[in-house]
Motif scaffolding. Structure first.
Motif, PDB file in Angstrom:
ATOM      1  N   LEU A  28      -7.505   8.626 -27.750  1.00 36.13           N
ATOM      2  CA  LEU A  28      -8.827   8.029 -27.751  1.00 36.13           C
ATOM      3  C   LEU A  28      -8.769   6.587 -28.246  1.00 36.13           C
ATOM      4  CD1 LEU A  28     -11.152  10.853 -29.147  1.00 36.13           C
ATOM      5  CD2 LEU A  28     -10.856  10.131 -26.771  1.00 36.13           C
ATOM      6  N   PRO A  29      -9.666   5.742 -27.736  1.00 30.73           N
ATOM      7  CA  PRO A  29      -9.743   4.375 -28.254  1.00 30.73           C
ATOM      8  C   PRO A  29     -10.472   4.352 -29.591  1.00 30.73           C
ATOM      9  CG  PRO A  29     -11.469   4.724 -26.661  1.00 30.73           C
ATOM     10  CD  PRO A  29     -10.650   5.996 -26.678  1.00 30.73           C
ATOM     11  N   ALA A  30     -10.623   3.164 -30.159  1.00 30.33           N
ATOM     12  CA  ALA A  30     -11.418   2.996 -31.372  1.00 30.33           C
ATOM     13  C   ALA A  30     -12.843   3.489 -31.124  1.00 30.33           C
ATOM     14  CB  ALA A  30     -11.426   1.528 -31.781  1.00 30.33           C
ATOM     15  N   PRO A  31     -13.503   4.035 -32.142  1.00 37.88           N
ATOM     16  CA  PRO A  31     -14.846   4.605 -31.943  1.00 37.88           C
ATOM     17  C   PRO A  31     -15.830   3.676 -31.236  1.00 37.88           C
ATOM     18  CG  PRO A  31     -14.020   5.234 -34.097  1.00 37.88           C
ATOM     19  CD  PRO A  31     -13.014   4.272 -33.521  1.00 37.88           C
ATOM     20  N   ALA A  32     -15.802   2.387 -31.528  1.00 34.23           N
ATOM     21  CA  ALA A  32     -16.758   1.462 -30.919  1.00 34.23           C
ATOM     22  C   ALA A  32     -16.569   1.327 -29.411  1.00 34.23           C
ATOM     23  CB  ALA A  32     -16.640   0.084 -31.577  1.00 34.23           C
ATOM     24  N   LEU A  33     -15.395   1.734 -28.901  1.00 36.80           N
ATOM     25  CA  LEU A  33     -15.097   1.591 -27.473  1.00 36.80           C
ATOM     26  C   LEU A  33     -15.312   2.875 -26.687  1.00 36.80           C
ATOM     27  CD1 LEU A  33     -11.829  -0.507 -27.882  1.00 36.80           C
ATOM     28  CD2 LEU A  33     -14.017  -1.358 -26.986  1.00 36.80           C
ATOM     29  N   ARG A  34     -15.625   3.966 -27.362  1.00 39.98           N
ATOM     30  CA  ARG A  34     -15.661   5.265 -26.679  1.00 39.98           C
ATOM     31  C   ARG A  34     -16.847   5.417 -25.738  1.00 39.98           C
ATOM     32  NH1 ARG A  34     -13.561   9.027 -31.787  1.00 39.98           N
ATOM     33  NH2 ARG A  34     -11.624   7.804 -32.071  1.00 39.98           N
ATOM     34  N   ARG A  35     -17.869   4.609 -25.890  1.00 38.89           N
ATOM     35  CA  ARG A  35     -18.978   4.664 -24.931  1.00 38.89           C
ATOM     36  C   ARG A  35     -18.530   4.147 -23.563  1.00 38.89           C
ATOM     37  NH1 ARG A  35     -23.192   0.243 -27.218  1.00 38.89           N
ATOM     38  NH2 ARG A  35     -22.432   1.083 -29.205  1.00 38.89           N
ATOM     39  N   TYR A  36     -17.447   3.366 -23.555  1.00 40.75           N
ATOM     40  CA  TYR A  36     -16.955   2.758 -22.319  1.00 40.75           C
ATOM     41  C   TYR A  36     -15.674   3.409 -21.791  1.00 40.75           C
ATOM     42  CZ  TYR A  36     -19.731  -1.026 -24.456  1.00 40.75           C
ATOM     43  OH  TYR A  36     -20.709  -1.768 -25.061  1.00 40.75           O
ATOM     44  N   VAL A  37     -14.828   3.900 -22.683  1.00 40.57           N
ATOM     45  CA  VAL A  37     -13.474   4.325 -22.312  1.00 40.57           C
ATOM     46  C   VAL A  37     -13.332   5.830 -22.490  1.00 40.57           C
ATOM     47  CG1 VAL A  37     -11.023   4.109 -22.883  1.00 40.57           C
ATOM     48  CG2 VAL A  37     -12.497   2.083 -22.932  1.00 40.57           C
ATOM     49  N   GLU A  38     -12.840   6.501 -21.434  1.00 44.03           N
ATOM     50  CA  GLU A  38     -12.569   7.940 -21.495  1.00 44.03           C
ATOM     51  C   GLU A  38     -11.386   8.214 -22.419  1.00 44.03           C
ATOM     52  OE1 GLU A  38     -13.179  11.965 -20.148  1.00 44.03           O
ATOM     53  OE2 GLU A  38     -14.353  10.189 -19.727  1.00 44.03           O
ATOM     54  N   HIS A  39     -10.278   7.527 -22.153  1.00 39.63           N
ATOM     55  CA  HIS A  39      -9.093   7.657 -23.000  1.00 39.63           C
ATOM     56  C   HIS A  39      -8.062   6.618 -22.566  1.00 39.63           C
ATOM     57  CE1 HIS A  39      -8.324  10.744 -19.703  1.00 39.63           C
ATOM     58  NE2 HIS A  39      -7.379   9.851 -19.481  1.00 39.63           N
ATOM     59  N   TYR A  40      -7.084   6.411 -23.427  1.00 33.81           N
ATOM     60  CA  TYR A  40      -5.865   5.711 -23.041  1.00 33.81           C
ATOM     61  C   TYR A  40      -4.868   6.773 -22.583  1.00 33.81           C
ATOM     62  CZ  TYR A  40      -7.799   1.935 -25.941  1.00 33.81           C
ATOM     63  OH  TYR A  40      -8.604   0.974 -26.503  1.00 33.81           O
ATOM     64  N   TRP A  41      -4.028   6.427 -21.619  1.00 37.01           N
ATOM     65  CA  TRP A  41      -2.975   7.348 -21.199  1.00 37.01           C
ATOM     66  C   TRP A  41      -1.640   6.608 -21.235  1.00 37.01           C
ATOM     67  CZ3 TRP A  41      -0.924   5.903 -16.366  1.00 37.01           C
ATOM     68  CH2 TRP A  41      -1.742   5.098 -15.554  1.00 37.01           C
ATOM     69  N   LEU A  42      -0.683   7.275 -21.850  1.00 36.56           N
ATOM     70  CA  LEU A  42       0.633   6.684 -22.091  1.00 36.56           C
ATOM     71  C   LEU A  42       1.697   7.541 -21.411  1.00 36.56           C
ATOM     72  CD1 LEU A  42       0.203   6.096 -25.932  1.00 36.56           C
ATOM     73  CD2 LEU A  42      -0.413   4.521 -24.080  1.00 36.56           C
ATOM     74  N   ILE A  43       2.594   6.889 -20.691  1.00 35.29           N
ATOM     75  CA  ILE A  43       3.693   7.588 -20.013  1.00 35.29           C
ATOM     76  C   ILE A  43       4.986   6.841 -20.304  1.00 35.29           C
ATOM     77  CG2 ILE A  43       4.642   8.377 -17.812  1.00 35.29           C
ATOM     78  CD1 ILE A  43       1.874   8.445 -16.662  1.00 35.29           C
ATOM     79  N   ASP A  44       6.027   7.580 -20.673  1.00 36.55           N
ATOM     80  CA  ASP A  44       7.377   7.032 -20.825  1.00 36.55           C
ATOM     81  C   ASP A  44       8.325   7.905 -20.012  1.00 36.55           C
ATOM     82  OD1 ASP A  44       6.372   5.253 -22.819  1.00 36.55           O
ATOM     83  OD2 ASP A  44       6.628   6.812 -24.326  1.00 36.55           O
ATOM     84  N   TRP A  45       9.325   7.298 -19.414  1.00 45.57           N
ATOM     85  CA  TRP A  45      10.280   8.101 -18.655  1.00 45.57           C
ATOM     86  C   TRP A  45      11.668   7.481 -18.704  1.00 45.57           C
ATOM     87  CZ3 TRP A  45       6.557   5.035 -16.393  1.00 45.57           C
ATOM     88  CH2 TRP A  45       6.998   4.022 -15.549  1.00 45.57           C
ATOM     89  N   GLU A  46      12.629   8.350 -18.539  1.00 43.74           N
ATOM     90  CA  GLU A  46      14.037   7.976 -18.414  1.00 43.74           C
ATOM     91  C   GLU A  46      14.644   8.981 -17.447  1.00 43.74           C
ATOM     92  OE1 GLU A  46      17.978   7.109 -21.215  1.00 43.74           O
ATOM     93  OE2 GLU A  46      15.996   7.407 -22.118  1.00 43.74           O
ATOM     94  N   LEU A  47      14.732   8.582 -16.191  1.00 41.42           N
ATOM     95  CA  LEU A  47      15.022   9.510 -15.110  1.00 41.42           C
ATOM     96  C   LEU A  47      16.383   9.249 -14.473  1.00 41.42           C
ATOM     97  CD1 LEU A  47      11.535   9.308 -13.355  1.00 41.42           C
ATOM     98  CD2 LEU A  47      12.351  11.194 -14.772  1.00 41.42           C
ATOM     99  N   ALA A  48      17.099  10.331 -14.227  1.00 48.05           N
ATOM    100  CA  ALA A  48      18.345  10.224 -13.473  1.00 48.05           C
ATOM    101  C   ALA A  48      18.063  10.168 -11.978  1.00 48.05           C
ATOM    102  CB  ALA A  48      19.257  11.406 -13.802  1.00 48.05           C
ATOM    103  N   GLU A  49      16.980  10.819 -11.548  1.00 49.25           N
ATOM    104  CA  GLU A  49      16.583  10.831 -10.148  1.00 49.25           C
ATOM    105  C   GLU A  49      15.127  10.383 -10.048  1.00 49.25           C
ATOM    106  OE1 GLU A  49      18.541  11.497  -7.675  1.00 49.25           O
ATOM    107  OE2 GLU A  49      20.279  12.165  -8.849  1.00 49.25           O
ATOM    108  N   PRO A  50      14.743   9.763  -8.934  1.00 51.23           N
ATOM    109  CA  PRO A  50      13.352   9.342  -8.773  1.00 51.23           C
ATOM    110  C   PRO A  50      12.391  10.533  -8.846  1.00 51.23           C
ATOM    111  CG  PRO A  50      14.742   8.305  -7.120  1.00 51.23           C
ATOM    112  CD  PRO A  50      15.584   9.354  -7.789  1.00 51.23           C
ATOM    113  N   HIS A  51      11.210  10.283  -9.375  1.00 48.52           N
ATOM    114  CA  HIS A  51      10.168  11.312  -9.467  1.00 48.52           C
ATOM    115  C   HIS A  51       8.929  10.816  -8.742  1.00 48.52           C
ATOM    116  CE1 HIS A  51       7.326  14.254 -10.976  1.00 48.52           C
ATOM    117  NE2 HIS A  51       6.573  13.273 -11.454  1.00 48.52           N
ATOM    118  N   GLU A  52       8.499  11.552  -7.728  1.00 48.78           N
ATOM    119  CA  GLU A  52       7.275  11.212  -7.007  1.00 48.78           C
ATOM    120  C   GLU A  52       6.111  11.996  -7.596  1.00 48.78           C
ATOM    121  OE1 GLU A  52       6.710  10.671  -2.464  1.00 48.78           O
ATOM    122  OE2 GLU A  52       5.910  12.678  -2.912  1.00 48.78           O
ATOM    123  N   GLN A  53       5.048  11.293  -7.970  1.00 48.70           N
ATOM    124  CA  GLN A  53       3.877  11.944  -8.531  1.00 48.70           C
ATOM    125  C   GLN A  53       2.655  11.637  -7.679  1.00 48.70           C
ATOM    126  OE1 GLN A  53       3.704  14.109 -11.181  1.00 48.70           O
ATOM    127  NE2 GLN A  53       1.651  14.418 -10.338  1.00 48.70           N
TER     128      GLN A  53
END
Length: 264
Positions: A28-53
């Motif tokens: 979640l963002p800071a409380p003052a921003l929650r009227r505007y923002v659903e959420h932050y989403w974070l992704i990290d990867w380290e792949l030996a083979e490509p991943h299609e999403q």
């Protein structure tokens, strides 16, 4: 207002495979921003083979920061996606994303968001500064930088944007909302006003929003095990099972039964 980010997988095709391949989390963002923002989403990867999403987008604007190993960070704004979105992840990388609530981007941009529908543009091209890199450091570091960035954009509270956000949230939560004219009467407004409000502040019309949320639910339910598709079609407002199968197949490229088998 949510105190925890959503934990469902709506819109994500084959979410189990995604979670096996990458580190995916929502904050979640800071409380003052929650009227505007659903959420932050974070992704990290380290792949030996490509991943299609593949993802069936929500009726929401996203701002996305890509950090690929050995390269510069890039920033883009993604308008509401009208088709299935496919991306292939390779090597090592990071993404920090902001999913705005439907209607929540308008107070920052102050222009009709339908101008962005179906488009992905560099952040600078829409007149918003990217600031410094946001993908480095811990999750707390990344979220704090996103909070700082959004605050620097100085959103202007907009009663119409707040109204649009509340109406879309009602559609998402209430499976009984199936027809735009019935929904407009419920709120004592004309169908035309509802359509203008949604196009200006959400980027797509109310009929599209209703259908998209119902399709996302069908996809999520398909991942949960055997279903009575005729009953589900009736529950989600499709005229019959064949109608659900046609729309599901047109969006995902697979029939509901074939999609369920692919997950198994």
């Amino acid at each position: 207002m949510r105190q925890q980010p959503r934990r469902d997988s709506r819109g994500i095709l084959d979410p189990g495979r995604l979670l096996r391949q990458v580190r995916f989390r929502r904050r979640l963002p800071a409380p003052a921003l929650r009227r505007y923002v659903e959420h932050y989403w974070l992704i990290d990867w380290e792949l030996a083979e490509p991943h299609e999403q593949r993802v069936l987008p929500h009726p929401a604007i996203n701002v996305v920061f890509h950090g690929q190993a050995g390269g510069p960070e890039t920033a883009e704004v993604a308008g509401v996606g009208t088709h299935l979105f496919t991306i292939t992840l390779r090597g090592t990388g990071r993404v920090s994303g902001i999913q705005f609530r439907p209607g929540g981007f308008r107070p920052f941009w102050r222009r009709p968001v339908a101008e962005l529908t179906g488009r992905r543009e560099p952040l600078a091209a829409v007149g918003l500064p990217a600031g410094g890199p946001v993908c480095a450091g811990t999750d707390d570091d990344r979220c704090q930088r996103l909070d700082t960035l959004l605050t620097s954009w100085k959103p202007e509270p907009d009663p119409l944007a707040a109204e649009a956000t509340a109406l879309v949230e009602e559609i998402r939560a209430d499976r009984g909302i199936l027809r735009v004219d019935d929904f407009a009467r419920r709120h004592g407004v004309s169908t035309r006003r509802l359509q203008r409000l949604f196009l200006d502040h959400v980027g797509v019309g109310p009929k599209w929003v209703i259908r998209r949320y119902r399709l996302q639910e069908a996809i999520e339910r398909a991942a949960g095990g055997p279903l009575d598709w005729a009953t589900l079609a009736a529950d989600l407002g499709f005229s019959d099972q064949a109608h659900l199968v046609r729309e599901f197949t047109a969006v995902t490229g697979l029939s509901p039964a074939a999609y369920a088998r692919s997950l198994a």
